[in-house]
Design an enzyme around this catalytic site. Structure first.
Site, PDB file in Angstrom:
ATOM      1  CG  ASP A 357     101.847  43.713  13.149  1.00  0.00           C
ATOM      2  OD1 ASP A 357     100.720  43.629  13.697  1.00  0.00           O
ATOM      3  OD2 ASP A 357     102.861  43.349  13.647  1.00  0.00           O
ATOM      4  CG  ASP A 358      95.898  43.864  13.747  1.00  0.00           C
ATOM      5  OD1 ASP A 358      95.069  43.601  13.031  1.00  0.00           O
ATOM      6  OD2 ASP A 358      95.693  44.067  14.749  1.00  0.00           O
ATOM      7  CG  ASP A 474      99.848  39.658  18.821  1.00  0.00           C
ATOM      8  OD1 ASP A 474      99.978  39.329  19.885  1.00  0.00           O
ATOM      9  OD2 ASP A 474     100.059  40.565  18.302  1.00  0.00           O
ATOM     10  CG  ASN A 476      97.120  41.436  20.783  1.00  0.00           C
ATOM     11  OD1 ASN A 476      98.363  41.686  21.513  1.00  0.00           O
ATOM     12  ND2 ASN A 476      97.108  41.586  19.774  1.00  0.00           N
ATOM     13  CG  ASP A 544     103.487  45.296  21.894  1.00  0.00           C
ATOM     14  OD1 ASP A 544     104.178  44.667  21.009  1.00  0.00           O
ATOM     15  OD2 ASP A 544     102.491  45.246  21.782  1.00  0.00           O
TER      16      ASP A 544
HETATM   17  C1  GLA Z   1      99.919  43.284  19.679  1.00  0.00           C
HETATM   18  C2  GLA Z   1     101.582  42.803  19.142  1.00  0.00           C
HETATM   19  C3  GLA Z   1     102.071  44.047  18.085  1.00  0.00           C
HETATM   20  C4  GLA Z   1     101.072  44.470  16.937  1.00  0.00           C
HETATM   21  C5  GLA Z   1      99.863  44.378  17.504  1.00  0.00           C
HETATM   22  C6  GLA Z   1      98.721  44.420  16.242  1.00  0.00           C
HETATM   23  O1  GLA Z   1     100.450  44.502  20.394  1.00  0.00           O
HETATM   24  O2  GLA Z   1     102.372  42.706  20.319  1.00  0.00           O
HETATM   25  O3  GLA Z   1     103.613  43.570  17.737  1.00  0.00           O
HETATM   26  O4  GLA Z   1     101.217  43.065  16.458  1.00  0.00           O
HETATM   27  O5  GLA Z   1      99.501  43.494  18.414  1.00  0.00           O
HETATM   28  O6  GLA Z   1      97.312  44.640  16.785  1.00  0.00           O
END
Ligand code: GLA
Length: 735
Positions: A357-358, A474, A476, A544
């Site tokens: 992930d991030d 993603d 955000n 989330d």
């Molecule tokens: C969003 C996504 C999470 C994760 C974060 C990473 O909130 O929904 O699942 O990937 O970003 O920054």
């Protein structure tokens, strides 16, 4: 000859041929069990007679009545696509300002043609024209026989010889007549998406909409149920399901007029979206996806799930792997060893796909160690990952896993090289300061240079390793103070539509270049979940909020429309990071196993007993996975019904196997038992029922025993799951 046979012949004869003459036969758009009937009135209006259960015969009086009565008011002869003008005073599907300044449009039938576009798929194009202004409005109805889905969209073409101003161009209009109307729609916020509301509609207008552009579905989803003559029931009653296939601003309007008719208009939101067409130009709307069931909302869901799996989801015939996503287990605090350890553990426990992930990109002062920097700089962080992504991906492959990676390519942190080098690419309203959400701005996808950048980002990230087979995409934040440096001053209102069109162009190019890659649709959870985005993606992240108790509700609402195969559902740690709630591992698995199972935790944090349970549950999931991912969903107990239980079942298409899930949502008292009837089985067959994910003792008294189908469906079963966080999973197999 029966009228229906005659009509079929007429349609067959016309396949592929434009029918230029003024038609006196009804135009019928039908599926196996449903149909839309339209007729052309004497005055040339295209009248919308009916959408519902298929008739044995189209009643000639129904169509005659509308054909011959004068068009003399709103209460009469609803048009298939009402344009503002004439007697139309309801919210119109179309509102134009013509080149000469006139605000009125009268649409009259011009021609139609019927084309078979696939096995069981038929397209009906109906062209309407205004006798005074040289415009053409074409309605596209695509009918999917066995899924009982009809999609509708519209294309407007300007041949006026001057500038045409579109103030509203909807995808669909549906008139209905009933004693009462009940709308099921959704509201939400981050980590609380898809909260279900069902309300009776009254005279006046109710609208469900988004003005956020990106993250259009975080607060409400463009999917709804409309039930006639009472709240939607599971297995009986007339229920329409609608869902707009558009990943931007949308508006669904439900207007009960003075005659008691419900007028539904759905499409792109007209808010600040005036669109201009030069002569010779066209604008096409997104599709509205419709289904109708006279067997309640259960069938609405099954129709839509089938349609999505057959026509609107990437790689829909492929079983989805069990995923370990690194986010909640590592956040951005990792180095190479953290990740390779997670991969090693994932392999040992039976996970099939590891997703980083991030936090893997950005360098120096712009290193992505928190959400304050790095978005836009898609180069590997050499401090955290000195041997790059390829090293990690190869490590995963060596351990028998696939490898995936997270990106958020439409976004940029002010603290990034990208923001410094391309300030003109960022969404902004003139000279106004740009607001930040999560310390980030949005790139202006109306600009082809930005589209190229996003496509290149995707290509470059995939080029980091030939072993990347999954991308989590993603987004955000949402749009505030909209505006584009690319669009001219008098075209700023094109921003909303052009952004989403730009996104779809990007997706098209990416999908053409990388057809095999799995892509997860994520936007702070479920903030971008709609039928339009779905076809580019393999699955979506609903929220989330990984707290199992909340997920039961979120998944229940989501799965009213979108199927389990695409519903990524991860077991996370306890106490839950979003809510602080503690729940047993079994409960967390039992909830996640009813979607696309994954993990969202640091496997090292599982103790020995939990490890053993998790490993076995993952192995069990792999056995029932085809039923969950490809089967028919039957809801048995609704988490919204106040009983404090939720339960549903997936039944394999061949009917030979089913998986049953039940959850207790609260404490029920010692002597209260959960009781439900099963659905979708054969009353004449015998079924062995085996309890899965058992903890200390079975919650089902008949574990391992054989029961007749008619007993299970009429008397049903009872379970000892009265405590908070009790749950049961049953495997039901025909013997
Ligand atoms: C969003 C996504 C999470 C994760 C974060 C990473 O909130 O929904 O699942 O990937 O970003 O920054």
């Amino acid at each position: 000859m029966k009228l229906r046979n005659y009509l079929l012949l007429t349609l067959t004869a016309s396949i592929g041929l434009p029918m230029m003459a003024k038609t006196s036969s009804p135009i019928i758009v039908s599926t196996d069990d449903t149909e839309i009937v339209m007729t052309v009135a004497e005055n040339g209006n295209l009248v919308y007679n009916y959408y519902g259960k298929k008739f044995n015969n189209v009643n000639p009086y129904l169509t005659k009545q509308y054909r011959e009565q004068p068009d003399n008011g709103a209460g009469f002869a609803p048009q298939a696509y009402p344009a503002y003008g004439g007697f139309v005073t309801i919210t119109p599907a179309l509102k134009l300002v013509h080149a000469d300044g006139s605000h009125t449009t009268h649409l009259k039938y011009d021609s139609h043609k019927v084309t078979k576009t696939g096995d069981g798929v038929t397209r009906t194009d109906i062209c309407l024209k205004d006798p005074l202004y040289n415009i053409a409005l074409t309605l596209f109805y695509t009918s999917y026989d066995k899924e009982n889905v009809i999609t509708e969209s519209a294309m407007l073409t300007n041949n006026e010889g001057g500038l045409l101003t579109i103030e509203n161009l909807a995808s669909t209009y549906l008139p209905l007549h009933a004693d009462s109307y009940y709308l099921t729609h959704f509201h939400g916020v981050w980590a609380t998406e898809m909260q279900l509301v069902e309300e009776q509609l009254h005279p006046g207008i109710k609208s469900v909409e988004s003005k956020r552009g990106v993250q259009a579905t975080q607060t409400a989803n463009p999917a709804f149920l409309l039930s006639l003559n009472g709240p939607a029931r599971e297995d009986s009653g007339d229920v329409y399901g609608g869902a707009l296939a558009w990943s931007g601003n949308y508006k669904l309007t439900f207007e009960q007029d003075e005659c008691g008719r419900m007028n539904v208009v759905g499409g792109v939101n007209d808010f600040a979206s005036t669109y201009h067409l030069n002569t010779g130009e066209s604008l096409t709307t997104p599709e509205m996806v419709w289904t109708f069931s006279n067997e309640g909302r259960g069938k609405v869901s099954r129709n839509l799930h089938d349609w999505i799996r057959n026509h609107a989801l990437a790689h829909a015939d492929m079983e989805r792997p069990v995923v370990l996503n690194s986010w909640e287990g590592a956040y951005m605090n990792f180095d190479e060893k953290t990740i390779t350890d997670m991969i090693d553990d994932a392999a040992k426990i039976g996970v099939e796909m590891f997703v980083l992930d991030d936090g893997w990109f950005g360098n120096g002062e712009y290193a992505r160690n928190s959400d304050h920097a790095g978005l836009g700089d898609w180069q590997v962080n050499t401090q955290k990952l000195p041997r790059g992504i390829d090293y990690l991906a190869k490590h995963a492959v060596k351990k028998g896993l696939k490898f995936g990676i997270w990106i958020e390519p439409e976004m940029v942190n002010p603290k990034s090289q990208l923001a410094e080098s391309h300030p003109e690419w960022i969404v902004k309203s003139g000279d106004r300061d740009k607001l930040q959400i999560r310390q980030q701005w949005i790139l202006d996808l109306t600009n082809p240079a930005v589209q190229d950048f996003v496509v290149k980002t995707f290509d470059d990230v995939l080029a980091l390793s030939p072993d990347i087979s999954y991308v989590k995409w993603d987004a955000n934040r949402f749009v505030t103070d909209f505006g584009s440096e690319y669009l001219p001053a008098d075209r700023q209102s094109h921003f909303w539509i052009d952004y989403t069109k730009g996104l779809y162009d990007v997706y098209d190019r990416i999908r053409a270049a990388h057809p095999e890659v799995m892509i997860q649709l994520c936007s702070s959870g479920g903030a971008r979940l709609d039928m339009g985005a779905l076809k580019y993606h393999d699955e979506f992240w609903t929220s989330d909020n990984t707290n199992s108790l909340d997920r039961i509700r979120i998944q229940n609402s989501t799965n009213l429309f979108y199927p389990a195969i695409a519903t990524a559902s991860h077991v996370s740690t306890s106490p839950n990071h979003q809510t602080g709630m503690m729940a047993p591992l079994k409960y967390r698995f039992d909830v996640a196993m009813s979607g696309r199972l994954g993990l969202e935790l640091q496997p090292k944090h599982l103790n020995e007993e939990e490890w053993g349970f998790a490993k076995e549950a993952i192995a069990t999931y792999k056995k029932i996975r085809p039923i969950v991912q490809f089967g028919d969903l039957y809801r048995l107990k609704n988490p919204e019904d106040g009983t404090g239980w939720a339960s549903h079942q997936y039944v394999a298409k061949d009917g030979k196997e089913a998986v049953f899930f039940a959850y207790s949502l609260k404490y029920h008292g010692r002597t209260t038992f959960f009781q439900t009837r099963l659905k979708g089985l054969d009353p004449n067959k015998q079924y062995r029922i085996t309890e899965l994910n058992k903890k200390d003792w079975p919650s089902f008294y008949g574990d391992g025993k054989v029961f007749p189908g008619d007993y299970l469906m009429n008397e049903g079963i009872s379970l000892g799951i009265g405590n908070n966080f009790d749950s049961t999973v049953l495997h039901i197999q025909e013997i």
